[in-house]
Design an enzyme around this catalytic site. Structure first.
Site, PDB file in Angstrom:
ATOM      1  N   SER A  16      12.240   5.947   6.086  1.00 41.84           N
ATOM      2  CA  SER A  16      12.950   4.655   6.132  1.00 41.84           C
ATOM      3  C   SER A  16      13.247   4.148   4.721  1.00 41.84           C
ATOM      4  O   SER A  16      14.291   3.531   4.489  1.00 41.84           O
ATOM      5  CB  SER A  16      12.173   3.612   6.944  1.00 41.84           C
ATOM      6  OG  SER A  16      11.030   3.162   6.242  1.00 41.84           O
ATOM      7  N   MET A  96       3.798  12.470   1.013  1.00 32.63           N
ATOM      8  CA  MET A  96       2.355  12.430   1.232  1.00 32.63           C
ATOM      9  C   MET A  96       1.605  13.642   0.689  1.00 32.63           C
ATOM     10  O   MET A  96       0.747  14.202   1.363  1.00 32.63           O
ATOM     11  CB  MET A  96       2.062  12.254   2.742  1.00 32.63           C
ATOM     12  CG  MET A  96       2.761  11.081   3.372  1.00 32.63           C
ATOM     13  SD  MET A  96       2.534   9.537   2.463  1.00 32.63           S
ATOM     14  CE  MET A  96       1.172   8.860   3.366  1.00 32.63           C
ATOM     15  N   ASN A 111       7.043   6.080  -7.687  1.00 32.14           N
ATOM     16  CA  ASN A 111       6.517   6.053  -6.320  1.00 32.14           C
ATOM     17  C   ASN A 111       6.429   4.614  -5.819  1.00 32.14           C
ATOM     18  O   ASN A 111       6.321   3.685  -6.618  1.00 32.14           O
ATOM     19  CB  ASN A 111       5.110   6.682  -6.323  1.00 32.14           C
ATOM     20  CG  ASN A 111       4.494   6.742  -4.937  1.00 32.14           C
ATOM     21  OD1 ASN A 111       5.166   7.094  -3.959  1.00 32.14           O
ATOM     22  ND2 ASN A 111       3.226   6.384  -4.823  1.00 32.14           N
ATOM     23  N   HIS A 113       4.140   2.094  -3.252  1.00 32.30           N
ATOM     24  CA  HIS A 113       2.843   2.050  -2.586  1.00 32.30           C
ATOM     25  C   HIS A 113       2.703   0.692  -1.881  1.00 32.30           C
ATOM     26  O   HIS A 113       2.960  -0.344  -2.485  1.00 32.30           O
ATOM     27  CB  HIS A 113       1.728   2.238  -3.617  1.00 32.30           C
ATOM     28  CG  HIS A 113       0.380   2.361  -3.001  1.00 32.30           C
ATOM     29  ND1 HIS A 113      -0.041   3.511  -2.361  1.00 32.30           N
ATOM     30  CD2 HIS A 113      -0.627   1.466  -2.871  1.00 32.30           C
ATOM     31  CE1 HIS A 113      -1.261   3.319  -1.887  1.00 32.30           C
ATOM     32  NE2 HIS A 113      -1.632   2.099  -2.184  1.00 32.30           N
ATOM     33  N   SER A 140       3.978  -2.245  -4.437  1.00 32.50           N
ATOM     34  CA  SER A 140       4.068  -1.893  -5.856  1.00 32.50           C
ATOM     35  C   SER A 140       4.955  -0.667  -6.048  1.00 32.50           C
ATOM     36  O   SER A 140       4.904   0.267  -5.237  1.00 32.50           O
ATOM     37  CB  SER A 140       2.681  -1.543  -6.416  1.00 32.50           C
ATOM     38  OG  SER A 140       1.758  -2.585  -6.171  1.00 32.50           O
ATOM     39  N   ASP A 149      -1.826   6.923  -7.503  1.00 37.01           N
ATOM     40  CA  ASP A 149      -1.470   5.490  -7.408  1.00 37.01           C
ATOM     41  C   ASP A 149      -1.913   4.685  -8.625  1.00 37.01           C
ATOM     42  O   ASP A 149      -2.359   3.530  -8.485  1.00 37.01           O
ATOM     43  CB  ASP A 149      -2.079   4.877  -6.127  1.00 37.01           C
ATOM     44  CG  ASP A 149      -1.577   5.547  -4.871  1.00 37.01           C
ATOM     45  OD1 ASP A 149      -0.440   6.031  -4.876  1.00 37.01           O
ATOM     46  OD2 ASP A 149      -2.323   5.598  -3.881  1.00 37.01           O
TER      47      ASP A 149
HETATM   48  C1  GRF Z   1       5.745   3.575   2.951  1.00 35.75           C
HETATM   49  O1  GRF Z   1       4.993   2.504   3.439  1.00 35.75           O
HETATM   50  C2  GRF Z   1       5.369   3.875   1.532  1.00 35.75           C
HETATM   51  O2  GRF Z   1       4.947   2.761   0.809  1.00 35.75           O
HETATM   52  C3  GRF Z   1       4.208   4.829   1.698  1.00 35.75           C
HETATM   53  O3  GRF Z   1       4.542   5.596   2.821  1.00 35.75           O
HETATM   54  C4  GRF Z   1       5.388   4.853   3.681  1.00 35.75           C
HETATM   55  C5  GRF Z   1       6.606   5.698   3.976  1.00 35.75           C
HETATM   56  O4  GRF Z   1       7.429   5.163   4.960  1.00 35.75           O
HETATM   57  N1  GRF Z   1       3.972   5.556   0.487  1.00 35.75           N
HETATM   58  P1  GRF Z   1       8.890   5.749   5.206  1.00 35.75           P
HETATM   59  O5  GRF Z   1       8.753   7.254   5.413  1.00 35.75           O
HETATM   60  O6  GRF Z   1       9.729   5.453   3.998  1.00 35.75           O
HETATM   61  O7  GRF Z   1       9.405   5.087   6.434  1.00 35.75           O
END
Ligand code: GRF
Length: 196
Positions: A16, A96, A111, A113, A140, A149
């Protein structure tokens, strides 16, 4: 003719944030430059974001980390795939995987977070932040460094908690904040010329 700033986006799941970045920046003009999302990349062949990326007209490359013998071997292949696009900046959006120093030394990346760093580092940030006694949560954006992070902050925004709010509602508000903040932060980095 204006300058082109190329970005590559990495994701592992929903995508997203990737979608929000493409919708607000791709092929748009900003004071003296145009942004091009040249590619998206994922380590997860089942990521929902793959379809999203294609629908938005950006080719998505899949590099399945399970096909590699070691973290370093995967990171080397990932870095090579990214650098082939000669991006000005690499953007991690829900990617991830922990990246090794080998990767970080080759690729300048940022990144997002879902917490007010340095609080709630790691994979459970949203849950921990929701359950904490704090009255605010937040998002952040930071440079990717060798420690998880922990790189220098680029942007940060707090969001007040609402009493009685469910985790699902909290998550939706946090995501909406991410979708606004991340494109703004990317633009700031590109404008400052801090990227290469
Ligand atoms: C987000 O909340 C981001 O902050 C975290 O992972 C989530 C990814 O969501 N690192 P999406 O795949 O962008 O919907």
């Amino acid at each position: 003719m204006s300058l082109t700033q190329k970005i590559v986006i990495l994701f592992s799941g929903e995508g997203s944030n990737m979608e929000a970045i493409i919708r607000s920046l791709h092929e748009k003009e900003f004071e003296g430059f145009q942004v091009q999302v040249v590619a998206t990349l994922t380590n997860n062949p089942n990521a929902k974001g793959i379809e999203r990326s294609k629908e938005l007209g950006i080719p998505c490359e899949v590099i399945d980390h399970r096909a590699f013998e070691s973290r370093e071997a995967f990171d080397a292949a990932l870095a090579q795939a990214i650098l082939a696009h000669r991006p000005n900046l690499t953007v991690l959006a829900g990617f991830m995987r922990i990246l090794s120093p080998l990767f970080i030394r080759q690729v300048r990346a940022i990144n997002i977070h879902p917490s007010l760093l340095p609080l709630f580092k790691g994979g459970n940030a949203m849950q921990e932040s929701y359950l904490s006694p704090m009255k605010v949560a937040g998002v952040s954006v930071h440079y990717v460094s060798e420690e998880l992070d922990s790189g220098d902050l680029i942007a940060q925004e707090a969001m007040g908690k609402i009493e009685g709010e469910s985790f699902e509602e909290f998550k939706a508000r946090l995501h909406a904040l991410e979708h606004r903040l991340y494109p703004e932060a990317i633009l700031r980095v590109l404008k400052e010329g801090a990227a290469f």
